[in-house]
Design a protein around this motif. Structure first.
Motif, PDB file in Angstrom:
ATOM      1  N   CYS A 232      20.804  36.278 -10.999  1.00  0.00           N
ATOM      2  CA  CYS A 232      20.545  37.667 -10.596  1.00  0.00           C
ATOM      3  C   CYS A 232      19.102  38.023 -10.914  1.00  0.00           C
ATOM      4  CB  CYS A 232      21.496  38.609 -11.333  1.00  0.00           C
ATOM      5  SG  CYS A 232      21.192  40.361 -11.016  1.00  0.00           S
ATOM      6  N   ASN A 233      18.301  38.249  -9.908  1.00  0.00           N
ATOM      7  CA  ASN A 233      16.881  38.520 -10.104  1.00  0.00           C
ATOM      8  C   ASN A 233      16.643  39.834 -10.850  1.00  0.00           C
ATOM      9  OD1 ASN A 233      14.177  37.615  -9.709  1.00  0.00           O
ATOM     10  ND2 ASN A 233      13.915  39.186  -8.151  1.00  0.00           N
TER      11      ASN A 233
ATOM     12  N   MET B 237      15.124  48.245  -1.293  1.00  0.00           N
ATOM     13  CA  MET B 237      15.988  47.473  -0.398  1.00  0.00           C
ATOM     14  C   MET B 237      16.705  46.346  -1.147  1.00  0.00           C
ATOM     15  SD  MET B 237      13.270  45.147   1.788  1.00  0.00           S
ATOM     16  CE  MET B 237      14.537  44.143   2.564  1.00  0.00           C
ATOM     17  N   GLY B 238      16.169  45.947  -2.278  1.00  0.00           N
ATOM     18  CA  GLY B 238      16.782  44.909  -3.085  1.00  0.00           C
ATOM     19  C   GLY B 238      16.510  45.147  -4.551  1.00  0.00           C
ATOM     20  N   MET B 239      16.960  44.211  -5.396  1.00  0.00           N
ATOM     21  CA  MET B 239      16.771  44.315  -6.846  1.00  0.00           C
ATOM     22  C   MET B 239      17.230  45.681  -7.364  1.00  0.00           C
ATOM     23  SD  MET B 239      13.157  42.297  -7.428  1.00  0.00           S
ATOM     24  CE  MET B 239      13.250  42.577  -9.190  1.00  0.00           C
ATOM     25  N   HIS B 240      18.416  46.082  -6.936  1.00  0.00           N
ATOM     26  CA  HIS B 240      18.952  47.392  -7.314  1.00  0.00           C
ATOM     27  C   HIS B 240      19.220  47.493  -8.812  1.00  0.00           C
ATOM     28  CE1 HIS B 240      20.604  47.473  -2.931  1.00  0.00           C
ATOM     29  NE2 HIS B 240      19.348  47.879  -2.979  1.00  0.00           N
TER      30      HIS B 240
ATOM     31  N   HIS C  47      18.539  37.316  -0.366  1.00  0.00           N
ATOM     32  CA  HIS C  47      17.469  37.569   0.598  1.00  0.00           C
ATOM     33  C   HIS C  47      16.812  38.920   0.356  1.00  0.00           C
ATOM     34  CE1 HIS C  47      15.120  37.150   4.195  1.00  0.00           C
ATOM     35  NE2 HIS C  47      15.654  38.231   4.739  1.00  0.00           N
ATOM     36  N   ARG C  48      17.613  39.951   0.138  1.00  0.00           N
ATOM     37  CA  ARG C  48      17.032  41.264  -0.137  1.00  0.00           C
ATOM     38  C   ARG C  48      16.176  41.233  -1.404  1.00  0.00           C
ATOM     39  NH1 ARG C  48      20.559  44.330  -1.785  1.00  0.00           N
ATOM     40  NH2 ARG C  48      22.548  43.266  -1.471  1.00  0.00           N
ATOM     41  N   ASP C  49      16.687  40.552  -2.425  1.00  0.00           N
ATOM     42  CA  ASP C  49      15.949  40.474  -3.692  1.00  0.00           C
ATOM     43  C   ASP C  49      14.660  39.664  -3.565  1.00  0.00           C
ATOM     44  OD1 ASP C  49      17.947  41.948  -4.838  1.00  0.00           O
ATOM     45  OD2 ASP C  49      18.747  40.345  -6.111  1.00  0.00           O
TER      46      ASP C  49
END
Length: 586
Positions: A130-131, A257-260, A430-432
């Motif tokens: 998990c980034n 958009m990512g890394m929420h 991909h989003r991350d």
């Protein structure tokens, strides 16, 4: 699943690709150590055991939490503070119990005092799971290093143990509205009070982990010159012991958009108490230390994401049956998966070699700051490590992050329509992937850095650079080595240099090669702009050549590693040919 003990490639890398003979003496002056290590082998064995523990943690708890933290987010902003949510709080608790925040922190502050290589591999493992969680941990460890390196001992004794205990973390606060890569435009002001402190006024945006508690802030002291020369660095604590209430506020957490699961904040300073770090006007120079470390760490993050998405896609392809066989056995899919894995494994080799040089560099750099000088032997080691760290930093950031976004796209395609569904993790990967691609300097910034360094190297001694073409000519490669990888590498280096010199001469238009040492002979805006158009393709070519160099060295150590060199050489040769064609026609 264990991200270390189940991965033969990582086990080989840790044993063979890290320069332990140079690194361990920098951390352990004599054996037995106070930690109970009797020799170098015991240190390496301990790190292997630790990587096995963290490999299990990342593959289990961290990965299993990734979907929930992606949906629920990092937490909320309340009353000017960031409040971690359930998932992020669980991550912090586990990291504290494992001692992850203090992995490389000196033992005098409660850490383990391990080489930086161990932390870099941990970041890769976490990002594979998990980034977002990986990023949050990185702003404990990096801030501890900054406090140790740049603050006085009293401040270090007060703050670092809290970081190790998971009670405090921080951020690097550079970006402002309208001021991205051009840090010379910074407007945040610092006004001296007269008691040794300053009052900060201004705001920062897109600050990762901005509510961590400690901010290293770039600001301009009143009356300082414009540009980078007027930028100083300050440490600003949200709960400053001399201030009643909040010293600075978190205005919001950005919706990305990512890394929420990672906080990205807007920070507001209103007469916030801060303390100058080092000398006035040296802020950008000090911040470069953290930025360089961060760029290499981001490369490791990208590698982790690549391992995660490609690993998932391969497992899916082996289980998904179409036309009476697993799709992994269909000819085109089989070739694609092999190419994806080749690039992944080659990138891993490049990054491990780079973090090895970085570890040596940063440890001796710290000693130089503390003691003031190095021994003659240490100075030679430091110079060599500095050269490689400087050369590789933009390359690994560029190459790994670009490859992450591209390969996560390919992973989605392996799953077909299922890859478009949010219930499968390839969508999250991909989003991350766009986070590492953008933060710590975009790919274009890295390419321009690589171009600048290359031109400085060529201009320093163009005759030497040109004469090396003769030595690198493939017809003479057998003189240098009887290793197949080294011979093929020599041919690729020769072709690259030959085409690069043609490009330089075409763009900069010096009358002769020796004129490159005289900037007046070619330094005009049109010429430089023409060369800058090719910055990304030059960076790509340099990245491929550096990766081939590392793989050739590995094949010299272990003949079984030649297969990876050969596969990677086959993969990138058409790419290099395309780059040369682009240089020729543009």
């Amino acid at each position: 699943m264990n991200y270390f003990s189940d991965e033969k490639e990582w086990q080989w890398m840790l044993k063979n690709a890290v320069d332990w003979k140079a690194i361990i003496p920098l951390y352990y002056k004599e054996f037995p150590t106070a930690d109970g290590f009797n020799n170098q082998e015991e240190v390496i064995s301990f790190i292997e055991e630790l990587m096995t523990q963290t490999g299990s943690w990342a593959a289990d708890a961290v990965y299993n939490r990734a979907e929930a933290i992606d949906v629920n987010g990092a937490g909320v902003v309340k009353d000017g503070r960031t409040i971690p949510g359930k998932e992020l709080s669980e991550f912090y608790r586990e990291a504290t119990e494992l001692g992850a925040f203090g992995l490389c922190v000196p033992t005098e502050f409660g850490g383990m005092g391990l080489p930086a290589v161990a932390l870099m591999i941990l970041l890769e493992q976490l990002s594979r799971a998990c980034n977002s969680q990986c990023t949050q941990l990185a702003f404990f460890t990096s801030i501890a290093d900054m406090v140790h390196r740049f603050c006085d001992h009293e401040t270090a004794e007060r703050l670092i143990p809290k970081i190790v205990a998971g009670e405090l973390s921080g951020s690097m606060n550079l970006t402002e509205p309208g001021c991205g890569s051009d840090l010379g435009m910074i407007k945040t002001s610092a006004t001296p009070v007269g008691d040794g402190t300053y009052k900060l006024n201004g705001s920062k945006i897109f600050i990762t982990n901005g509510g961590g508690g400690i901010g290293f802030v770039l600001a301009r002291i009143k009356g300082a010159p414009e540009g980078l020369e007027g930028i100083s660095m300050f440490i600003c604590e949200q709960d400053d012991p001399t201030v009643e209430g909040l010293n600075y506020t978190v205005a919001k957490n950005e919706h990305k958009m990512g890394m929420h699961g990672s906080f990205t904040c807007e920070i507001v300073y209103e007469n916030s108490v801060a303390r100058l770090i080092g000398e006035e006007g040296k802020g950008f120079r000090y911040m470069l230390h953290l930025m360089n470390e961060a760029r290499i760490a981001v490369g490791m993050q990208a590698l982790g994401g690549i391992e995660g998405c490609i690993g998932y896609a391969k497992n899916y392809a082996q289980e998904r049956v179409q036309f009476d066989k697993p799709i992994s056995e269909l000819p085109l899919m089989k070739r694609n998966l092999e190419d994806f894995e080749t690039e992944r494994d080659a990138l891993r080799a490049l990054l491990v070699d780079t973090i090895s040089s970085y570890d040596i560099f940063q440890k001796l750099d710290l000693k130089k700051n503390e003691v003031g000088e190095l021994t003659k032997e240490e100075e030679a080691i430091f110079k060599n490590a500095s050269i490689w760290t400087r050369k590789r930093t933009p390359l690994v950031k560029y190459y790994a992050c670009e490859a992450y976004t591209q390969l996560s796209t390919k992973a989605i395609q392996v799953l077909g329509g299922y890859g478009f569904m949010e219930e499968y993790p390839v969508s999250r990967y991909h989003r991350d992937s766009f986070g590492p691609l953008l933060y710590e300097g975009t790919s274009q910034i890295q390419a321009l850095m690589a171009l600048k360094d290359m031109i400085k190297y060529v201009a320093k001694n163009p005759q030497k650079y040109f004469s090396n073409l003769f030595i690198k000519h493939p017809a003479f490669a057998w003189v240098a080595s009887d290793n197949l990888g080294q011979r093929e590498l020599s041919g690729s280096q020769y072709t690259f240099k030959k085409n690069l010199i043609k490009l330089i001469m075409k763009c900069l238009k010096p009358e002769k090669l020796s004129d490159l040492t005289n900037p007046k002979a070619w330094m005009n805006e049109d010429n430089v702009d023409k060369l800058m158009l090719h910055a990304e393709t030059i960076c790509q070519g340099l990245s491929y050549l550096e990766t081939l160099r590392v793989l050739a060295n590995h094949s010299s150590m272990d003949k079984e590693r030649y297969d990876l060199f050969k596969r990677y050489h086959t993969l990138v040769t058409p790419r290099l040919t395309g780059i040369y064609k682009d240089w020729e026609i543009r």
